[in-house]
Write a protein that holds these residues in place. Structure first.
Motif, PDB file in Angstrom:
ATOM      1  N   SER A   1       0.543  -0.857  -0.082  1.00 50.99           N
ATOM      2  CA  SER A   1      -0.309  -0.334  -0.079  1.00 50.99           C
ATOM      3  C   SER A   1       0.809   1.270  -0.018  1.00 50.99           C
ATOM      4  O   SER A   1       0.405   1.981  -0.402  1.00 50.99           O
TER       5      SER A   1
ATOM      6  N   LEU B   1      -0.120   3.129  -3.554  1.00 51.15           N
ATOM      7  CA  LEU B   1      -0.978   3.598  -3.414  1.00 51.15           C
ATOM      8  C   LEU B   1      -0.428   4.912  -4.290  1.00 51.15           C
ATOM      9  O   LEU B   1      -1.472   5.880  -4.879  1.00 51.15           O
TER      10      LEU B   1
ATOM     11  N   ASP C   1      -6.468  -1.862  -0.633  1.00 51.24           N
ATOM     12  CA  ASP C   1      -6.127  -3.523  -0.021  1.00 51.24           C
ATOM     13  C   ASP C   1      -6.926  -4.040   0.676  1.00 51.24           C
ATOM     14  O   ASP C   1      -7.255  -4.089   1.822  1.00 51.24           O
TER      15      ASP C   1
END
Length: 365
Positions: free
Chosen positions: A288, A292, A304
């Protein structure tokens, strides 16, 4: 001599008859049909379930159907994407191309292979976590740009496989001989397993007897974790190579005006816990933070969903493949989390579907 020949003929007659019955079943199942022609028939609405047993034309089949359907909403990923059903989404233009790719770079090749007019306006990417494991994920130009080629049916091979598979109860001969219209392939005809017209996958009769599965109790998956093999290789860091491949994929989508939402798909809770407690999968907690910002830089989304506490082990086909019930739960999450997909999803209806009674591995939609 004539008497000897008659004796041999009488002896062979039952064998010939039995082989004839099995061969009739092979023909009746549609296993020997032209897969490219079946892809065209799928687009015309003539195929309800497509599941070959003795060859794998999935990539070519999905590419051909996707190119012709020109769906506005496309799901793309490995087998971990195949449980998204058309009925989960509020759109009449949907196709699930799950199974068309096995490695992350193949996603870009798949999209590039489509005619411009066949590209979707919304893309739901399912990014398997191990794509980004530095000890597993990689790019390979020859592998990742291999053409989508249909295989010709091998009658002799298929017949031998059919004969040897019957004693192991790998299919129902009676069911194969009664294959209904619109069903093609030995897996579809004998086990109700295959791709629906929307591209999503049915595990068929296997869902009625999970105790017979190779991974029952996740024994196989947990063994992989113990040994660090078969997509569960140990990895401490994220693959920079595949992060770069992701950026290239997102750049292509941005240039083509495709709105992208991606998920990291769920593991069975017991499997997720085993991976976390092992201490051998450090890359998972880095996904992440790394991905992201990359998705956000293109105006795209990533969520996620590696662990969904609202699901339980009984709802997973194996350690890393959720049932369609699990993917209904994923869609409930997306209805809340995704700005791109919110209008395509009815949160309340999906939540009721996820909570409905019945087989934990299957939904009636």
């Amino acid at each position: 001599m004539k008497r000897f020949i008659r004796i041999i003929a009488l002896f062979m007659a039952p064998i010939v008859l039995l082989c004839g019955v099995f061969f009739a079943g092979l023909l009746r199942s549609g296993e020997l049909c032209d897969s490219a022609a079946l892809a065209d028939a799928t687009v015309r609405g003539e195929v309800a379930l497509y599941g070959l047993g003795y060859r794998d034309d999935t990539r070519a089949y999905k590419q051909r159907v996707t190119a012709q359907k020109k769906a506005d909403f496309l799901v793309l990923g490995t087998s971990r994407a195949m449980q998204f059903r058309a009925q989960f989404f509020k759109t009449d233009s949907f196709y699930n191309a799950g199974g068309a790719t096995a490695y992350l770079p193949q996603m870009l090749f798949f999209l590039q292979s489509l005619p411009e007019e066949s590209l979707p306006s919304h893309l739901l990417l399912v990014l398997d976590q191990y794509f980004y494991n530095e000890t597993w994920g990689n790019t390979n130009v020859e592998r990742d740009s291999a053409p989508f080629v249909f295989q010709e049916a091998d009658t002799g091979y298929s017949f031998r496989r059919m004969l040897t598979g019957y004693p192991d109860s790998k299919y129902s001969l009676r069911q194969v001989l009664q294959t209904p219209r619109g069903v093609y392939g030995m897996s579809a005809a004998g086990k109700n397993a295959g791709f629906y017209a929307d591209g999503s996958y049915s595990y068929g009769t296997a869902l009625l007897h999970p105790e017979q599965a190779l991974d029952y109790g996740f024994k196989n998956t947990l063994s992989r974790i113990d040994r660090g093999i078969d997509r569960f290789e140990y990895g401490a860091a994220v693959s920079a190579e595949n992060v770069a491949a992701t950026a290239t994929l997102l750049q292509f989508c941005a240039e083509k005006g495709i709105a992208v939402t991606a998920i990291l798909p769920p593991y069975a809770p017991t499997v997720w816990q085993a991976m976390q407690t092992s201490g051998n999968y450090g890359y998972l907690n880095q996904l992440s933070p790394v991905l992201l910002p990359l998705f956000a830089s293109y105006g795209f989304e990533l969520f996620d969903y590696s662990y969904l506490p609202e699901t339980n082990d009984a709802q997973y086909v194996d350690g890393f493949h959720g049932s369609d019930r699990v993917y209904a739960a994923v869609c409930v999450r997306l209805a809340k989390d995704s700005a791109h997909l919110r209008d395509f999803l009815d949160e309340n209806a999906l939540a009721a579907l996820f909570a409905s009674k019945g087989n934990p591995l299957s939904l009636t939609v």
